[in-house]
Write an enzyme that holds these catalytic residues in place. Structure first.
Site: not given
Ligand code: ADP
Ligand code: ADP
Ligand code: ZN
Length: 216
Positions: A13, A88, A127, A160, A171
């Protein structure tokens, strides 16, 4: 354009969000980023949310909703926004609907990035984030040019707290129970765009843009 990015933890995302907001010149609103910044700065909010995040649990709806409501009234959201990681829960989605209705606005699309559990775990565990500017890398799939160093600003990279194997599993469970129902919620409202998140970063971005622009 008023968009929501939906998907399990590690789906990509944040990665897609950066590309989308730069293409459409809209603000990127990541509730996770907002919480991490508050923890880093030692604010009252940071203290309230830290324990939940560490355990891989969702932060209570009341805390999240008030922050997003506040953010949406800012000047830079006038022409649109991208919500990443919010809503969420169904309760958060209903609160968002109500807030947008009060502002006389509507969501345009909900982009749902679909990725299976194995890949999610591998992505989340590898990540790395820049301490300084928040840019995201992956040790294997998207490595920085110089090990542990941000390409954009030279900052140091870190893992993280909640990207450790056990917490990632937790999660994903929390996602299945509390967030996945939003897929049906938005499907019923005819807003959902399903995107195959197993492809490369570039291909996924291409698919998102193509479907936003009705080019499929
Ligand atoms: P989210 O916000 O959904 O948790 P991230 O964008 O942070 O996900 O991506 C999670 C990890 O996967 C990061 O280390 C990112 O660099 C990697 N990543 C994201 N998209 C891809 C993809 N299409 N293929 C391989 N690795 C990816
Ligand atoms: P992810 O890579 O898991 O999508 P985020 O960075 O979006 O991670 O979120 C990390 C953490 O922050 C979640 O596991 C939760 O604890 C908290 N969080 C983020 N957004 C929300 C939300 N909309 N509602 C509740 N908790 C949230
Ligand atoms: Zn950086």
């Amino acid at each position: 354009m008023r968009l929501v990015l939906l998907g399990p933890p590690g789906a990509g995302k944040g990665t897609q969000a950066s590309a989308i907001v730069s293409k459409y010149s809209i603000p990127h609103i990541s509730t996770g980023d907002i919480f991490r910044a508050n923890i880093k700065n030692g604010t009252e909010l940071g203290k309230q949310v830290e324990a939940y995040m560490k355990k891989g649990l969702l932060v209570p709806d009341e805390l999240v909703v008030s922050i997003v409501k506040d953010r949406l009234t800012k000047e830079d959201c006038k022409e649109g926004f991208l919500l990443d990681g919010f809503p969420r829960t169904v309760n958060q989605a209903e609160a968002l609907d109500k807030e947008l209705k009060d502002m006389n606005l509507k969501l345009d699309r909900v982009i749902n990035i679909e990725v299976g559990k194995e890949i999610l775990i591998e992505r989340a565990i590898g990540r790395r984030i820049c301490k300084n500017c928040g840019a995201t890398y992956h040790v294997k799939f998207s490595p920085p040019k110089v090990e542990n160093t941000c390409d954009k600003c030279g900052g140091e990279l870190y893992q993280r707290d909640d990207d450790k194997a056990e917490t990632v599993e937790k999660r994903i469970e929390v996602y299945q129970e509390q967030t996945k129902p939003l897929i049906d919620y938005y499907k019923e409202k005819d807003l959902l765009l399903n995107i195959d998140g197993t492809k490369s970063i570039e291909e996924i971005f291409y698919d998102i843009v193509a479907s936003l622009e009705g080019d499929f």
